[in-house]
Design a protein around this motif. Sequence first.
Motif, PDB file in Angstrom:
ATOM      1  N   THR A   1     -34.519   6.352  14.839  1.00 54.83           N
ATOM      2  CA  THR A   1     -34.659   6.072  16.272  1.00 54.83           C
ATOM      3  C   THR A   1     -33.782   4.892  16.665  1.00 54.83           C
ATOM      4  OG1 THR A   1     -36.931   6.907  16.242  1.00 54.83           O
ATOM      5  CG2 THR A   1     -36.307   5.499  18.099  1.00 54.83           C
ATOM      6  N   LEU A   2     -33.821   3.845  15.866  1.00 58.61           N
ATOM      7  CA  LEU A   2     -32.995   2.664  16.157  1.00 58.61           C
ATOM      8  C   LEU A   2     -31.508   2.981  16.016  1.00 58.61           C
ATOM      9  CD1 LEU A   2     -35.118  -0.088  14.395  1.00 58.61           C
ATOM     10  CD2 LEU A   2     -35.002   0.449  16.832  1.00 58.61           C
ATOM     11  N   ARG A   3     -31.163   3.813  15.033  1.00 62.03           N
ATOM     12  CA  ARG A   3     -29.759   4.206  14.849  1.00 62.03           C
ATOM     13  C   ARG A   3     -29.231   4.906  16.095  1.00 62.03           C
ATOM     14  NH1 ARG A   3     -28.065   8.951  13.839  1.00 62.03           N
ATOM     15  NH2 ARG A   3     -30.067   9.654  12.997  1.00 62.03           N
ATOM     16  N   VAL A   4     -30.015   5.812  16.640  1.00 57.05           N
ATOM     17  CA  VAL A   4     -29.600   6.514  17.865  1.00 57.05           C
ATOM     18  C   VAL A   4     -29.443   5.517  19.011  1.00 57.05           C
ATOM     19  CG1 VAL A   4     -30.321   8.186  19.612  1.00 57.05           C
ATOM     20  CG2 VAL A   4     -30.542   8.731  17.184  1.00 57.05           C
ATOM     21  N   MET A   5     -30.375   4.576  19.139  1.00 57.69           N
ATOM     22  CA  MET A   5     -30.304   3.577  20.196  1.00 57.69           C
ATOM     23  C   MET A   5     -29.016   2.745  20.072  1.00 57.69           C
ATOM     24  SD  MET A   5     -32.847   0.379  20.941  1.00 57.69           S
ATOM     25  CE  MET A   5     -32.201  -0.512  19.555  1.00 57.69           C
ATOM     26  N   PHE A   6     -28.696   2.322  18.862  1.00 56.92           N
ATOM     27  CA  PHE A   6     -27.486   1.533  18.672  1.00 56.92           C
ATOM     28  C   PHE A   6     -26.229   2.385  18.875  1.00 56.92           C
ATOM     29  CE2 PHE A   6     -30.307  -1.518  16.490  1.00 56.92           C
ATOM     30  CZ  PHE A   6     -29.910  -2.669  17.146  1.00 56.92           C
ATOM     31  N   THR A   7     -26.294   3.656  18.526  1.00 61.69           N
ATOM     32  CA  THR A   7     -25.158   4.552  18.749  1.00 61.69           C
ATOM     33  C   THR A   7     -24.880   4.685  20.237  1.00 61.69           C
ATOM     34  OG1 THR A   7     -25.635   5.806  16.734  1.00 61.69           O
ATOM     35  CG2 THR A   7     -24.284   6.897  18.401  1.00 61.69           C
ATOM     36  N   VAL A   8     -25.919   4.925  21.010  1.00 63.28           N
ATOM     37  CA  VAL A   8     -25.777   5.091  22.456  1.00 63.28           C
ATOM     38  C   VAL A   8     -25.278   3.806  23.110  1.00 63.28           C
ATOM     39  CG1 VAL A   8     -27.099   5.469  24.590  1.00 63.28           C
ATOM     40  CG2 VAL A   8     -27.458   6.951  22.623  1.00 63.28           C
ATOM     41  N   SER A   9     -25.712   2.658  22.600  1.00 63.20           N
ATOM     42  CA  SER A   9     -25.291   1.389  23.198  1.00 63.20           C
ATOM     43  C   SER A   9     -23.912   0.945  22.716  1.00 63.20           C
ATOM     44  CB  SER A   9     -26.330   0.298  22.927  1.00 63.20           C
ATOM     45  OG  SER A   9     -26.321  -0.073  21.571  1.00 63.20           O
ATOM     46  N   GLY A  10     -23.292   1.715  21.815  1.00 64.51           N
ATOM     47  CA  GLY A  10     -21.931   1.404  21.397  1.00 64.51           C
ATOM     48  C   GLY A  10     -21.811   0.512  20.174  1.00 64.51           C
ATOM     49  N   SER A  11     -22.914   0.221  19.506  1.00 65.02           N
ATOM     50  CA  SER A  11     -22.880  -0.635  18.314  1.00 65.02           C
ATOM     51  C   SER A  11     -22.698   0.243  17.071  1.00 65.02           C
ATOM     52  CB  SER A  11     -24.167  -1.448  18.218  1.00 65.02           C
ATOM     53  OG  SER A  11     -24.327  -2.257  19.354  1.00 65.02           O
ATOM     54  N   ARG A  12     -21.475   0.696  16.865  1.00 66.92           N
ATOM     55  CA  ARG A  12     -21.181   1.679  15.823  1.00 66.92           C
ATOM     56  C   ARG A  12     -21.463   1.184  14.416  1.00 66.92           C
ATOM     57  NH1 ARG A  12     -15.285   3.278  17.624  1.00 66.92           N
ATOM     58  NH2 ARG A  12     -15.374   1.142  18.286  1.00 66.92           N
ATOM     59  N   TRP A  13     -21.123  -0.062  14.122  1.00 63.73           N
ATOM     60  CA  TRP A  13     -21.287  -0.562  12.756  1.00 63.73           C
ATOM     61  C   TRP A  13     -22.756  -0.738  12.403  1.00 63.73           C
ATOM     62  CZ3 TRP A  13     -17.538   0.023   9.520  1.00 63.73           C
ATOM     63  CH2 TRP A  13     -16.237   0.088   9.987  1.00 63.73           C
ATOM     64  N   ILE A  14     -23.527  -1.219  13.339  1.00 60.76           N
ATOM     65  CA  ILE A  14     -24.974  -1.343  13.095  1.00 60.76           C
ATOM     66  C   ILE A  14     -25.574   0.041  12.912  1.00 60.76           C
ATOM     67  CG2 ILE A  14     -27.185  -2.056  14.110  1.00 60.76           C
ATOM     68  CD1 ILE A  14     -25.653  -4.330  15.511  1.00 60.76           C
ATOM     69  N   ALA A  15     -25.171   0.998  13.769  1.00 59.19           N
ATOM     70  CA  ALA A  15     -25.671   2.367  13.665  1.00 59.19           C
ATOM     71  C   ALA A  15     -25.315   2.978  12.310  1.00 59.19           C
ATOM     72  CB  ALA A  15     -25.117   3.218  14.804  1.00 59.19           C
TER      73      ALA A  15
END
Length: 167
Positions: free
Chosen positions: A21-35
């Motif tokens: 869930t958090l990975r998707v949230m970070f992906t959508v917000s543009g934080s690719r490396w965290i995702a």
Amino acid sequence: MEWYLPFLIFGARIMDVSLGTLRVMFTVSGSRWIAAALGFVELTIWALAVGGLVNNLSNPFALVAYAGGFATGTLVGLTIENRLALGFRTVQIVNADSGVDLASRLREDGYRVTELAGEGRSGPVEVSLLVIRRRQLNDLRRLITEVAPNAFMTVERADRPAGGAFG
């Protein structure tokens, strides 16, 4: 099968689904490396959980633990995502009450507002446009309800703003 294995499967599923869930949230917000990092950890945990299930398919407790961990992980992930409240929101407010200068009040409270004159069904309206951090949304809603309780408000997810106050 060891008696504790369903508990391990359950806990692993909570962790991997929450991370998903958090990975998707970070992906959508543009934080690719965290995702990407979250995805690596998520899939490692998932592989261990599914391995525990596959090796013990004859035990119904393992299957219930796997499915229950998925459901619980979904709730946990959404709760974490809601608490983090990352990202931005675009807010549009239509205020038909001419006795309330909503945009000025919002500016007094530190919001950056673009104000437009509009025409509604019953006459002139004030249209206020804002881009805010998501964590500010509840405070903004409370303020609008207090100042202009009959105002109409819409909220949309915004990509990373650039320039102006956010540049």
